[in-house]
Design a protein around this motif. Structure first.
Motif, PDB file in Angstrom:
ATOM      1  N   ASP A  24       0.801  -1.224   0.000  1.00 17.52           N
ATOM      2  CA  ASP A  24       0.000   0.000   0.000  1.00 17.52           C
ATOM      3  C   ASP A  24       0.838   1.281   0.000  1.00 17.52           C
ATOM      4  N   GLY A  25       2.159   1.134   0.021  1.00 19.26           N
ATOM      5  CA  GLY A  25       3.010   2.317  -0.003  1.00 19.26           C
ATOM      6  C   GLY A  25       3.315   2.892   1.369  1.00 19.26           C
ATOM      7  N   ALA A  26       3.076   2.118   2.424  1.00 14.70           N
ATOM      8  CA  ALA A  26       3.440   2.566   3.774  1.00 14.70           C
ATOM      9  C   ALA A  26       4.900   2.181   4.032  1.00 14.70           C
ATOM     10  N   VAL A  27       5.638   3.070   4.651  1.00 10.08           N
ATOM     11  CA  VAL A  27       7.059   2.858   4.927  1.00 10.08           C
ATOM     12  C   VAL A  27       7.228   1.758   5.980  1.00 10.08           C
ATOM     13  N   THR A  28       8.071   0.777   5.656  1.00 10.73           N
ATOM     14  CA  THR A  28       8.382  -0.304   6.597  1.00 10.73           C
ATOM     15  C   THR A  28       9.853  -0.286   7.012  1.00 10.73           C
ATOM     16  N   PHE A  29      10.693   0.416   6.258  1.00 12.09           N
ATOM     17  CA  PHE A  29      12.113   0.550   6.603  1.00 12.09           C
ATOM     18  C   PHE A  29      12.587   1.913   6.123  1.00 12.09           C
ATOM     19  N   TRP A  30      13.360   2.595   6.975  1.00 10.80           N
ATOM     20  CA  TRP A  30      13.837   3.965   6.700  1.00 10.80           C
ATOM     21  C   TRP A  30      15.243   4.038   7.278  1.00 10.80           C
ATOM     22  N   ALA A  34      18.058   7.926   4.612  1.00 10.36           N
ATOM     23  CA  ALA A  34      16.746   8.553   4.445  1.00 10.36           C
ATOM     24  C   ALA A  34      16.548   9.654   5.484  1.00 10.36           C
ATOM     25  N   VAL A  35      17.030   9.411   6.693  1.00 15.66           N
ATOM     26  CA  VAL A  35      16.963  10.445   7.740  1.00 15.66           C
ATOM     27  C   VAL A  35      17.744  11.674   7.281  1.00 15.66           C
ATOM     28  N   ARG A  36      18.961  11.457   6.790  1.00 16.70           N
ATOM     29  CA  ARG A  36      19.814  12.564   6.341  1.00 16.70           C
ATOM     30  C   ARG A  36      19.187  13.318   5.180  1.00 16.70           C
ATOM     31  N   ILE A  37      18.667  12.617   4.194  1.00 20.71           N
ATOM     32  CA  ILE A  37      18.163  13.249   2.979  1.00 20.71           C
ATOM     33  C   ILE A  37      16.809  13.932   3.194  1.00 20.71           C
ATOM     34  N   PHE A  38      15.910  13.282   3.937  1.00 15.34           N
ATOM     35  CA  PHE A  38      14.542  13.798   4.063  1.00 15.34           C
ATOM     36  C   PHE A  38      14.254  14.517   5.376  1.00 15.34           C
ATOM     37  N   HIS A  40      13.239  13.331   8.256  1.00 16.19           N
ATOM     38  CA  HIS A  40      12.332  12.616   9.155  1.00 16.19           C
ATOM     39  C   HIS A  40      13.085  11.477   9.821  1.00 16.19           C
ATOM     40  N   SER A  41      12.888  11.285  11.116  1.00 21.44           N
ATOM     41  CA  SER A  41      13.497  10.149  11.791  1.00 21.44           C
ATOM     42  C   SER A  41      12.815   8.867  11.311  1.00 21.44           C
ATOM     43  N   ALA A  42      13.454   7.729  11.576  1.00 16.78           N
ATOM     44  CA  ALA A  42      12.853   6.444  11.221  1.00 16.78           C
ATOM     45  C   ALA A  42      11.518   6.265  11.933  1.00 16.78           C
ATOM     46  N   ASP A  43      11.438   6.688  13.201  1.00 16.49           N
ATOM     47  CA  ASP A  43      10.189   6.570  13.941  1.00 16.49           C
ATOM     48  C   ASP A  43       9.080   7.428  13.328  1.00 16.49           C
ATOM     49  N   GLU A  44       9.436   8.618  12.842  1.00 20.83           N
ATOM     50  CA  GLU A  44       8.446   9.494  12.219  1.00 20.83           C
ATOM     51  C   GLU A  44       7.947   8.926  10.891  1.00 20.83           C
ATOM     52  N   ALA A  45       8.837   8.287  10.132  1.00 22.51           N
ATOM     53  CA  ALA A  45       8.493   7.834   8.789  1.00 22.51           C
ATOM     54  C   ALA A  45       7.847   6.452   8.756  1.00 22.51           C
TER      55      ALA A  45
END
Length: 140
Positions: A24-30, A34-38, A40-45
């Motif tokens: 469904d496009g929900a984030v399962t791994f970040w 990804a934290v550096r580029i975007f 958002h922390s892993a917990d947020e994403a």
């Protein structure tokens, strides 16, 4: 060299973003990249829709393509072609990305999601844009 150590090193690197999503496009791994580029922390994403990083005006096109890959298992971006797109940083600014995708399949061969490897190319994109402007101005 141990392949699990290689995989762990790649997944936990901060060089490139590695993002996994479910069907469904929900984030399962970040990963840290990804934290550096975007921003958002892993917990947020984790658990959030990819709309978190997709500009609103591009969402319909993105989701149409995403659903097509989920349905067919095919994408030219999973066989070496690189897609260049704008994305959103947590602070609201637009960034430029290049990325590839890899479908994730279960034991029965059904696609369960995607893994994307993304690189921030904002600086290069801006440099090219400035060079084009200078060339156009010089041509006038």
């Amino acid at each position: 060299m141990d392949t699990s150590a290689i995989a762990a090193a790649l997944l936990h690197s901060s060089a490139d973003a590695i993002i996994a999503t479910d069907r469904d496009g929900a984030v399962t791994f970040w990963n840290p990249g990804a934290v550096r580029i975007f921003g958002h922390s892993a917990d947020e994403a984790t658990g959030q829709s990819l709309d978190l990083i997709i500009p609103e005006n591009l969402r319909a096109r993105h989701w149409a393509g995403y659903r097509a890959v989920m349905r067919t298992g095919q994408s030219r971006y999973s066989s070496g072609d690189v897609l260049a797109v704008p994305a959103l940083h947590k602070d609201g600014r637009r960034i430029s990305l290049e990325f590839t995708i890899v479908p994730v399949k279960d034991a029965a061969g059904r696609i369960t999601g995607l893994v994307s490897v993304l690189r921030d190319v904002t600086a290069r994109f801006e440099e090219i844009r400035q060079l084009r402007r200078k060339a156009a101005a010089a041509a006038q």
